[in-house]
Design an enzyme around this catalytic site. Sequence first.
Site, mmCIF file in Angstrom:
data_model
loop_
_atom_site.group_PDB
_atom_site.id
_atom_site.type_symbol
_atom_site.label_atom_id
_atom_site.label_comp_id
_atom_site.label_asym_id
_atom_site.label_seq_id
_atom_site.Cartn_x
_atom_site.Cartn_y
_atom_site.Cartn_z
ATOM 1 N N GLU A 15 47.497 65.762 65.398
ATOM 2 C CA GLU A 15 48.637 66.342 66.115
ATOM 3 C C GLU A 15 48.299 66.702 67.551
ATOM 4 O OE1 GLU A 15 51.117 69.195 64.200
ATOM 5 O OE2 GLU A 15 51.219 68.096 62.313
ATOM 6 N N HIS A 39 46.583 75.768 60.838
ATOM 7 C CA HIS A 39 45.676 75.189 59.859
ATOM 8 C C HIS A 39 44.291 75.815 59.986
ATOM 9 C CE1 HIS A 39 47.818 71.365 58.474
ATOM 10 N NE2 HIS A 39 48.649 71.890 59.365
#
Length: 626
Positions: A328, A610
């Site tokens: 990402e 995350h």
Amino acid sequence: MVLYSTPYSSTCLHFLDGLSWSLVFPCYWLLDRLLASCVPTSLEKRQRSQDPCSFLTLCVLISVPLYLLLFLASLPFALLGFIIWAPLQAVRQPYLSLLEDCGPSSAGPGGAGTGEWRPQGRSFCFCSANVCLLPDSLARFNNLSNTHRRALEVGKRIRNGASRPQIKIYIDSPTNTSISAASFSSLATGFRRTSSLDQRPDQTHTTNGPAETEQHRASVDCPLHTSGVQISISAPEPDPQEEDTAETGNHREAGGDTGSMTASRESLARYHACDGGIGISSNNTLSHVPRTSIFKRPGRKRRHGDETFDHEVSAFFPANLDFMALQEVFDHGATSRLRRQLHRYFPYVLSDVGRYGWRGCCSRFKFLNSGLLLASRYPILDARFECYPNGRGEDALAAKGALFAKVHVGTSHQEQRVVGYITCTHLHAIEGDAAVRCEQLDLLLQWGAEFRQSSCQSPEGEKVLEDLVAFDVILGDLNFDNCSSEDKLEQQHALFTQYKDPCRLGPGEDKPWALGTLLDPSGLYDEDASSPESLQKVMENEDGRKEYLVFPPSKNQCPGGSQKGRKIPLKGNGRRIDYILYSDEGLQPDWKLDIEEFSFVTQLAGLTDHLSVAARLAVSTGEEEP
């Protein structure tokens, strides 16, 4: 194989790309700011609720109409630029490689030489992280903002964690465990035994000449202290380069996360002496009289039952990190900032990976690239990107796929190259699309086999020795976990028969110590989870994990709802969707690949939703040191 260092093969195409983007960018930026103004983060909501008439609220009320007006004015220029830009993507390279020297030494500050392969083998450290560097307006749907600032800070924290001091402990007696509590990611204890750093390529820093090199080596190979314990720390030279004024400004505007910005450096500075029990000489060598826990630990290593390796929750990235795979990394400006920071430690970086437009994937137009980035301390010999053709919904707007790389990690006595294969990937994210992810896993295995076969073929007419394969590793965000009942199809995929998952017992069951890696976005700005050290403490506590991790969905829980304060039973330790998988198939007959340690890393707390995962793999050849 020629690695691409520029996006286009000709200067003319590069000029046209720059021209088109200069026409598109104002409209893109204004649209991003307009949408971002309408999607506040939980931190901004909290600030506005505390002071409804605050300066922040006033800025939003003034900026939204202004952004809208300027956006409409810039639309004609953006349309013209798009007409120029879109056809160019058909000839754009699938990735950019940054392979130049990043310091006076040819290996760079963190570079690892590819010297002679030692008979006893080596160990290599891998890490994977989803950093959510989307355009700011899209990142806010994950309760994150300030993408460019976060990219700069992510790069700094990775670099600070990976380049922190190396610690070795020598214990004269196997029964002396007074130091064992001082866990460190690059630390190993045992009877007259050194850490895996001794089996790593020599790093020669030539910044200040040979004298510094000798001093560095002296600090590593220190004699055993008369007390039976010797600790040696060899710290890397600080980076002489400083951030430019703009970057410094972004760093100072961090807001509520300012306290954790330099967490790595500040935490390392806390490693101090207790009651005069430790002395530090000018060459960074510590002589220590055995005491109990003289260091503030970054993570407590544990071992369950018959487990053959250590595992921990660490506030730091492993020292001497060899390979870093990120997902990402979508935003162009964020990519540039992150790449500059990483390149100060990793000499070899593959970024801007993927295809835009219609070419190479499917009929859906790709507005975003794959978001993949791979950084390496070892030379990259070959690379290839493949785009998944079956994306659906909003995921189809990004060129998600797999990046395959072949790295050179050494040379055998017979002048054979010793290489490793690394795959970085990010699978389809939409829940309920298990068939899509399984198809992507099938393609991942197929493409990986094709890449390994093609990369080992020698040019026609040339006779070269066959490469020796040291490891084959898959890193990435697979967007399914091993505990959810909705992910049963992926859990039973053939991928897990070819590759080993250190955290997995079998389909649907993780090892007791395995943690989820997906954080609950609603708690990102809580004081208990906004710094590496505080998030580490939370993850080591069962109640904390229930509060801040996303768990497999329950029948009693509304989909997409916040998990804070819930009382329903939870399965496992959260959704673990970030993986490090390794395979010993294809290695030499006598070679073996084993995991030495596994870490869940909290150093990016406050910057992403995350946890990072890291693993150190040891390659043993079955030979003895001559």
